[in-house]
Design a protein around this motif. Structure first.
Motif, short mmCIF file in Angstrom:
data_model
loop_
_atom_site.label_atom_id
_atom_site.label_comp_id
_atom_site.label_asym_id
_atom_site.label_seq_id
_atom_site.Cartn_x
_atom_site.Cartn_y
_atom_site.Cartn_z
N VAL A 164 14.78 1.73 3.99
CA VAL A 164 14.23 0.42 3.34
C VAL A 164 12.76 1.08 3.08
O VAL A 164 12.62 1.42 3.34
CB VAL A 164 13.89 -0.94 4.62
N MET A 165 12.79 0.84 1.83
CA MET A 165 11.30 0.54 1.44
C MET A 165 10.21 -0.67 0.99
O MET A 165 11.30 -1.94 0.93
CB MET A 165 11.49 1.56 -0.34
N GLY A 166 9.49 -0.13 1.27
CA GLY A 166 8.35 -1.46 0.77
C GLY A 166 6.62 -1.09 -0.09
O GLY A 166 6.41 0.32 0.17
N TRP A 167 6.34 -1.87 -0.25
CA TRP A 167 4.78 -2.00 -0.84
C TRP A 167 3.85 -2.56 -0.20
O TRP A 167 4.12 -3.56 0.30
CB TRP A 167 4.75 -2.31 -2.44
N PHE A 168 2.49 -2.30 -0.24
CA PHE A 168 1.86 -2.94 0.38
C PHE A 168 0.40 -3.33 -0.32
O PHE A 168 0.75 -1.32 -1.47
CB PHE A 168 1.73 -2.71 1.67
N ARG A 169 -0.54 -4.16 0.05
CA ARG A 169 -1.52 -3.38 -0.29
C ARG A 169 -2.81 -3.56 -0.09
O ARG A 169 -2.88 -4.64 1.03
CB ARG A 169 -2.07 -4.11 -2.21
N SER A 207 16.61 -3.47 0.32
CA SER A 207 17.00 -2.85 0.43
C SER A 207 17.76 -1.97 0.38
O SER A 207 16.74 -0.96 -0.80
CB SER A 207 17.79 -4.09 0.94
N ARG A 208 18.19 -1.29 1.27
CA ARG A 208 18.56 0.13 1.57
C ARG A 208 19.55 0.60 -0.34
O ARG A 208 19.56 1.40 -0.98
CB ARG A 208 19.45 1.49 2.28
N ALA A 267 5.97 2.22 1.80
CA ALA A 267 5.98 3.10 3.10
C ALA A 267 7.75 2.59 3.50
O ALA A 267 8.25 2.02 2.20
CB ALA A 267 5.41 1.29 3.91
N ALA A 268 7.98 3.15 4.17
CA ALA A 268 9.71 3.75 4.34
C ALA A 268 9.99 3.26 6.09
O ALA A 268 9.12 3.78 6.69
CB ALA A 268 10.49 4.98 4.19
N ALA A 269 11.45 2.20 5.87
CA ALA A 269 11.07 1.92 7.54
C ALA A 269 13.07 2.49 7.57
O ALA A 269 14.23 2.19 7.23
CB ALA A 269 11.09 0.44 7.47
N ARG A 270 13.14 3.53 8.71
CA ARG A 270 14.33 3.82 9.13
C ARG A 270 15.55 2.40 9.16
O ARG A 270 15.03 1.60 10.02
CB ARG A 270 15.03 4.76 9.84
N ALA A 271 16.79 2.58 8.92
CA ALA A 271 17.39 1.40 8.15
C ALA A 271 19.15 1.89 8.94
O ALA A 271 19.42 2.43 8.10
CB ALA A 271 17.38 0.37 6.98
N TYR A 272 19.91 1.27 10.02
CA TYR A 272 21.22 1.10 10.15
C TYR A 272 22.17 1.08 9.75
O TYR A 272 23.51 1.13 9.69
CB TYR A 272 21.23 1.68 11.26
N SER A 273 22.19 0.25 9.06
CA SER A 273 22.96 -0.92 7.93
C SER A 273 22.29 -2.19 7.66
O SER A 273 21.64 -2.91 7.54
CB SER A 273 23.99 -1.39 9.93
N GLY A 274 23.39 -2.52 7.13
CA GLY A 274 23.18 -3.98 6.12
C GLY A 274 22.45 -4.04 5.46
O GLY A 274 21.88 -2.93 4.58
N GLU A 275 21.73 -5.29 4.70
CA GLU A 275 21.33 -5.08 3.27
C GLU A 275 20.05 -5.77 4.04
O GLU A 275 18.63 -6.28 3.12
CB GLU A 275 22.27 -6.55 2.22
N ARG A 276 19.34 -6.03 4.77
CA ARG A 276 18.14 -6.37 5.74
C ARG A 276 16.75 -5.44 5.30
O ARG A 276 16.97 -4.09 4.41
CB ARG A 276 18.21 -5.62 7.15
#
Length: 126
Positions: free
Chosen positions: A32-37, A51-52, A96-105
């Motif tokens: 999962v990818m995100g943007w923060f400021r 989502s992934r 930022a990146a977050a490891r995600a294992y399933s789904g459209e979270r």
């Protein structure tokens, strides 16, 4: 995962800018990818997440309808298209990146992310 953000700069109010964040080191589509400021005098805040697969997105209320997050898994890159920029959008933008294992979270909290890029400065002049 190594993340390299780019595309920041100086833009006039009402203008547009597209940020890019190139990832390397791991399978990009697993994250999962995100943007923060981070604006002067404020805490780092959530901007957008995807989502992934790119099928699900979420935005902070302050940028909803103005910013668009997207990703190209073939290019290992996530984008943030910013339109109708305002002086209050001035900040250092981080991907930022977050490891995600399933789904459209997707994730909206800083603590959910495992890896961070170095940030790119966006300055919006009035």
């Amino acid at each position: 995962v190594q993340l390299q953000a780019s595309g920041g700069g100086l833009v006039q109010a009402g203008g547009s800018l597209r940020l890019s964040c190139a990832a390397s080191g791991h399978t990009f589509s697993n994250y999962v990818m995100g943007w923060f400021r981070l604006a002067p005098g404020k805490e780092r805040e959530f901007v957008a997440t995807i989502s992934r697969s790119g099928g699900s997105t979420s935005y902070a209320d302050s940028v909803k309808g103005l910013f668009t997050i997207s990703r190209d898994n073939a290019k290992n890159t996530v984008y943030l298209q910013m339109a109708s920029l305002k002086p209050e959008d001035t900040a250092v933008y981080y991907c930022a990146a977050a490891r995600a294992y399933s789904g459209e979270r997707y994730y909206t909290r800083r603590a959910q992310y495992d890896y961070w890029g170095q940030g790119t400065l966006v300055t919006v002049s009035s």
